[in-house]
Design an enzyme around this catalytic site. Structure first.
Site, PDB file in Angstrom:
ATOM      1  N   ASP A  65       0.971  -1.035  -0.123  1.00  0.00           N
ATOM      2  CA  ASP A  65      -0.148   0.070  -0.080  1.00  0.00           C
ATOM      3  C   ASP A  65       0.738   1.104  -0.056  1.00  0.00           C
ATOM      4  O   ASP A  65       1.414   1.780   0.930  1.00  0.00           O
ATOM      5  CB  ASP A  65      -0.956   0.051   1.137  1.00  0.00           C
ATOM      6  CG  ASP A  65      -1.733   1.134   1.287  1.00  0.00           C
ATOM      7  OD1 ASP A  65      -2.299   1.664   0.114  1.00  0.00           O
ATOM      8  OD2 ASP A  65      -2.262   1.480   2.340  1.00  0.00           O
ATOM      9  N   CYS A  67      -3.825   5.533  -3.048  1.00  0.00           N
ATOM     10  CA  CYS A  67      -4.912   6.201  -2.959  1.00  0.00           C
ATOM     11  C   CYS A  67      -4.551   7.526  -3.860  1.00  0.00           C
ATOM     12  O   CYS A  67      -4.969   8.488  -3.576  1.00  0.00           O
ATOM     13  CB  CYS A  67      -5.320   6.652  -1.440  1.00  0.00           C
ATOM     14  SG  CYS A  67      -4.003   7.518  -0.521  1.00  0.00           S
TER      15      CYS A  67
END
Length: 403
Positions: free
Chosen positions: A301, A354
């Site tokens: 991530d 993101c």
């Protein structure tokens, strides 16, 4: 709406810290809300939401108010007056609002709204970059969606409850939720509330996690009994989701360069009843090397621009600089090359951000596949989630398999 002096002054103080001293909006608001114990939930939400609103529309309001950074106290009151006028809130008879040009504010708003960089309130360089990477049409839609306040979404912790049971438990505590179609563990709050004070939260029945973020752990396709490494675990939102999907069976090794984040993860794991998580701080290259070729699944991530989560972090667009983006792209590729070596033959890796920029996403994966480490992998599938299409955070994820 009647404006209360102490609430307005608290908002102005918060804005001064965020704009002039560079503090993070969420931290400033958290501190400001503790200032007066007599404030009720309505008072707190006024301060929080007004501060976030003015941060979100900083460029537009500053342009209308004809003020420039660093903002004086008088400048901030002028921007606050713009916020009031555009919302149809009557300005009180205070010295700070004397001679506010109400009609001119509305006229300037109409005029500036014709230009995207003012209308959506973004720096020039970011507007140009977004249009270049996503195309004018998509970037315009995306910017508009990212300037909308993010809904509150929670993930039912399946180690302790089901979404249905959780919805009933929260209703007993006065909190109404709605199921989200196509998001099996998600519930969305019908009205904003401080859910961290609920017994359900203290008992570990749920975590606050955006619907798009909940897609990442699912994408990794984990099974109970596997060895999974979460390489940039942070405070562990996705780690905890992985633990639930693995039914507490197998092992999750949660890595991060920040030890304090891993401490928070341990605390959250205890509350969630997740017992298969082993936290390890990356304090040397040995930590990574020891794990080479050992994991069934690896989650990266990756650190990124955070452009997909502007709806919940509006100050990020003012803090972001072009050189940061250049540096973060180099970091992303380095992380991919280094951490991909943890995957064993036949194992899988998910690279996620993101961000909504192809230069941090698809292009990074293609670059990686051309490297020595990347030549051992094949891209199985990838997914881009745009806020303008989903109504939730912008995300990207790619599933790679080691040959």
């Amino acid at each position: 709406m009647r404006l209360h002096r102490n609430l307005v002054f608290a908002t102005i103080d918060a804005l001064a810290e965020i704009f002039n001293e560079g503090f993070y909006a969420d931290k400033v608001i958290e501190k400001t809300l503790k200032r007066d114990k007599r404030w009720g939930s309505r008072d707190r939400s006024f301060i929080a939401e007004t501060t976030y609103d003015i941060v979100r529309w900083k460029r537009l309001y500053a342009e209308i108010a004809e003020v420039k950074e660093p903002f004086s106290r008088e400048d901030l009151f002028r921007m606050f007056a713009v916020w009031c006028v555009l919302r149809g809130i009557k300005l009180p008879d205070w010295p700070q609002f004397e001679a506010t040009p109400v009609r001119r504010i509305k006229g300037k708003f109409d005029e500036l709204s014709k230009t995207r960089k003012y209308r959506e309130s973004v720096p020039d360089w970011l507007d140009e970059l977004g249009a270049k990477e996503l195309g004018d049409k998509t970037w315009t839609k995306e910017l508009h969606a990212l300037n909308t306040q993010a809904p509150v979404v929670i993930r039912a912790n399946k180690l302790k409850t089901t979404p249905q049971q959780l919805a009933e438990t929260l209703l007993e505590e006065g909190i109404e939720t709605a199921n989200l179609r196509n998001y099996p563990e998600a519930l969305q709050l019908k009205e904003r509330a401080n859910i961290f004070k609920t017994k359900a939260f203290k008992d570990g029945l749920f975590e606050v996690q955006d619907a798009s973020s909940q897609r990442v752990a699912e994408f990794l396709n984990v099974e109970p009994g596997m060895r999974v490494v979460d390489t940039c675990a942070g405070a562990g939102g996705k780690t905890l989701h992985l633990a639930a999907l693995m039914e507490n069976k197998g092992q999750i090794i949660a890595l991060d360069i920040y030890g304090n984040k891993l401490k928070e993860l341990k605390r959250r794991a205890k509350r969630a009843g997740a017992h298969n998580i082993d936290t390890r701080s990356i304090d040397s290259t040995k930590v990574i090397k020891k794990l080479y070729n050992t994991a069934d699944r690896v989650l990266i991530d990756a650190p990124c621009s955070g452009l997909g989560v502007l709806s919940r972090n509006p100050d990020a667009k003012w803090k972001l600089q072009p050189e940061f983006l250049e540096n973060i792209r180099n970091t992303q590729l380095e992380i991919l090359q280094k951490y991909s070596r943890i995957v064993k033959n036949g194992g899988k890796l998910v690279y996620a951000t993101c961000s909504i920029l192809p230069s941090e996403n698809q292009q990074q994966v293609q670059k990686f596949l051309k490297t020595e480490e990347g030549s051992e992998f094949t891209l199985k599938k990838e997914k881009t989630i745009l806020s303008s299409e989903s109504g939730y955070d912008g995300f990207y994820m790619a599933l790679l398999e080691k040959k």
